[in-house]
Design a protein around this motif. Structure first.
Motif, mmCIF file in Angstrom:
data_model
loop_
_atom_site.group_PDB
_atom_site.id
_atom_site.type_symbol
_atom_site.label_atom_id
_atom_site.label_comp_id
_atom_site.label_asym_id
_atom_site.label_seq_id
_atom_site.Cartn_x
_atom_site.Cartn_y
_atom_site.Cartn_z
ATOM 1 N N ILE A 1 15.576 -2.141 27.552
ATOM 2 C CA ILE A 1 17.021 -2.127 27.371
ATOM 3 C C ILE A 1 17.419 -0.713 26.965
ATOM 4 O O ILE A 1 16.915 -0.182 25.969
ATOM 5 N N TRP A 2 18.303 -0.105 27.762
ATOM 6 C CA TRP A 2 18.773 1.230 27.414
ATOM 7 C C TRP A 2 19.661 1.152 26.163
ATOM 8 O O TRP A 2 20.540 0.282 26.073
ATOM 9 N N ILE B 1 19.284 -3.410 36.126
ATOM 10 C CA ILE B 1 20.639 -3.965 36.141
ATOM 11 C C ILE B 1 21.525 -2.999 35.367
ATOM 12 O O ILE B 1 21.213 -2.634 34.226
ATOM 13 N N ALA B 2 22.626 -2.571 35.993
ATOM 14 C CA ALA B 2 23.501 -1.582 35.359
ATOM 15 C C ALA B 2 24.956 -1.973 35.570
ATOM 16 O O ALA B 2 25.393 -2.144 36.715
ATOM 17 N N ILE C 1 22.560 -1.266 30.422
ATOM 18 C CA ILE C 1 21.619 -0.939 31.487
ATOM 19 C C ILE C 1 20.251 -1.497 31.085
ATOM 20 O O ILE C 1 19.789 -1.245 29.965
ATOM 21 N N TYR C 2 19.605 -2.226 32.009
ATOM 22 C CA TYR C 2 18.374 -2.943 31.700
ATOM 23 C C TYR C 2 17.347 -2.726 32.809
ATOM 24 O O TYR C 2 17.711 -2.605 33.986
ATOM 25 N N TYR C 3 16.053 -2.726 32.439
ATOM 26 C CA TYR C 3 14.966 -2.716 33.422
ATOM 27 C C TYR C 3 14.130 -3.974 33.244
ATOM 28 O O TYR C 3 13.833 -4.377 32.107
ATOM 29 N N VAL D 1 24.063 -4.092 40.478
ATOM 30 C CA VAL D 1 25.265 -3.518 39.866
ATOM 31 C C VAL D 1 26.389 -4.546 39.831
ATOM 32 O O VAL D 1 27.123 -4.719 40.819
ATOM 33 N N PRO D 2 26.560 -5.267 38.714
ATOM 34 C CA PRO D 2 27.731 -6.150 38.578
ATOM 35 C C PRO D 2 28.989 -5.314 38.358
ATOM 36 O O PRO D 2 29.038 -4.481 37.445
ATOM 37 N N MET D 3 29.999 -5.499 39.201
ATOM 38 C CA MET D 3 31.216 -4.690 39.083
ATOM 39 C C MET D 3 32.440 -5.484 39.551
ATOM 40 O O MET D 3 33.335 -4.961 40.193
ATOM 41 N N ALA D 4 32.476 -6.773 39.193
ATOM 42 C CA ALA D 4 33.535 -7.650 39.688
ATOM 43 C C ALA D 4 34.795 -7.610 38.835
ATOM 44 O O ALA D 4 35.830 -8.152 39.228
ATOM 45 N N GLY D 5 34.744 -6.982 37.646
ATOM 46 C CA GLY D 5 35.909 -6.973 36.765
ATOM 47 C C GLY D 5 37.053 -6.136 37.311
ATOM 48 O O GLY D 5 36.846 -5.208 38.101
ATOM 49 N N ARG D 6 38.270 -6.423 36.857
ATOM 50 C CA ARG D 6 39.464 -5.728 37.347
ATOM 51 C C ARG D 6 39.782 -4.472 36.556
ATOM 52 O O ARG D 6 40.663 -3.707 36.943
ATOM 53 N N GLY D 7 39.114 -4.233 35.415
ATOM 54 C CA GLY D 7 39.361 -3.012 34.653
ATOM 55 C C GLY D 7 40.751 -2.963 34.048
ATOM 56 O O GLY D 7 41.456 -1.961 34.160
ATOM 57 N N SER D 8 41.151 -4.051 33.372
ATOM 58 C CA SER D 8 42.529 -4.151 32.876
ATOM 59 C C SER D 8 42.866 -3.081 31.848
ATOM 60 O O SER D 8 44.021 -2.653 31.747
ATOM 61 N N ARG D 9 41.885 -2.598 31.080
ATOM 62 C CA ARG D 9 42.178 -1.584 30.047
ATOM 63 C C ARG D 9 42.481 -0.224 30.643
ATOM 64 O O ARG D 9 42.987 0.657 29.953
#
Length: 338
Positions: free
Chosen positions: A130-131, A109-110, A171-173, A5-13
């Protein structure tokens, strides 16, 4: 099976709500986005999850409380939690490679800024999946191109001419995510950059060029949490799904004085409602107080006080105080408007 789970972004929007809380931990229908996403993926996979690897950003923002929350999430699914850091925001491919020690064996990977509803059997004989979700405006998305065997042969970003209407949802398998790891290492070593960043797509394209078979995994619903308006809309949709599923959404530990609740609503513990109408499509976190208020189609986090308000399409953070006449608002944590 692993989940990455990549989730390093700050979510600026989604500011101001993400100034103090990482976007994946913003609650929707009473549960943080990443918790709901990972739990729903685990249900779709229908098999034990060995490890969940979370890729976080700056420890000053993604601190010990975030790590504790994510560790509890993994353990609740019977999995080991692994925490990695992406020190620089260098793209999706770079983020995944920050978790290199966990990139082996079958994995999903999601990206933690979306929610899904899905019920299907994943083709684990394919090298990867690939979802995707069928969309009305494919030119606004990255889409997949299929061959006659319904295999993915190309990824096209925002096509100006019609390629397909199946949008990639992030989202990927991978039957062996180590293959992707090797290709992304080549991308990094050879400084292959698109849009100023190292992209997962460049690793996937190398896998395709080497004969790996990619298929689609289709979801029934794809809900974004990118900004305030779509997050409120996603909260509404998720409440509808949970109500149909028969989930208990309203805590037994609430105080009502001349209050009306119009479902579907999520209401957490120790919430007080006085002279107030809540709903439909409202989520209220723990320890909130609402007085002389009418609220619908809105999302309120925890420990917030709202008085003398008529709210619609509103999003209010934690530990806030609001006493006023505006209807459509977006105020972050610890804000006071009186």
């Amino acid at each position: 099976m692993k989940i990455i789970v990549p989730m390093a972004g700050r979510g600026s929007r989604l500011r101001p709500h993400t100034l103090t809380v990482p976007k994946p931990l913003i609650p929707v229908a009473g549960q943080p986005i990443v918790h709901r996403l990972v739990s729903d993926i685990a249900k779709v996979l229908g098999e034990p999850i060995e490890e969940i690897a979370f890729i976080l950003g700056d420890p000053a923002f993604f601190g010990d409380d975030v790590v504790s929350s994510l560790t509890s999430l993994a353990e609740s699914l019977g999995a080991k939690a692994s925490i990695y850091r992406q020190d620089e925001p260098l793209g999706t491919g770079h983020a995944i490679m920050s978790a290199a020690p966990s990139l082996s064996g079958p994995a999903v990977i999601a990206y933690a800024d979306t929610l899904i509803r899905a019920d299907f059997d994943l083709d684990k004989d394919a090298d990867a999946a690939i979802w995707v979700k069928q969309v009305d405006r494919p030119e606004a998305y990255g889409v997949v191109k299929l061959n006659d065997n319904k295999e993915i042969v190309e990824l096209v970003e925002k096509p100006q001419e019609f390629v397909s209407d199946l949008a990639v949802i992030g989202i990927y398998y991978f039957k062996d995510v180590g293959v992707l790891k090797n290709e992304l290492q080549y991308v990094l070593d050879n400084n292959i950059i698109n849009g100023g960043e190292y992209q997962i797509n460049d690793g996937i394209k190398r896998m395709m060029a080497n004969g790996k078979v990619f298929v689609t995994g289709k979801v029934d619903e794809w809900m974004d949490c990118g900004n305030k308006n779509v997050t409120v809309e996603t909260n509404t949709r998720m409440l509808g799904f949970l109500e149909k599923d028969g989930e208990k959404l309203i805590s037994g530990a609430i105080t009502q004085e001349n209050a009306t609740i119009i479902p579907p609503c999520y209401i957490g513990d120790n919430v007080t409602l006085r002279n107030t109408t809540v709903g439909p499509n409202v989520s209220i976190g723990d320890d909130c107080v609402l007085e002389d208020t009418t609220i619908k189609n809105s999302l309120v986090q925890t420990k917030t006080v709202i008085k003398n308000a008529t709210l619609d399409n509103a999003m209010i953070g934690n530990n806030a105080v609001y006493n006023g006449s505006h209807t459509t608002i977006s105020i972050g944590d610890y804000s006071v408007l009186e």
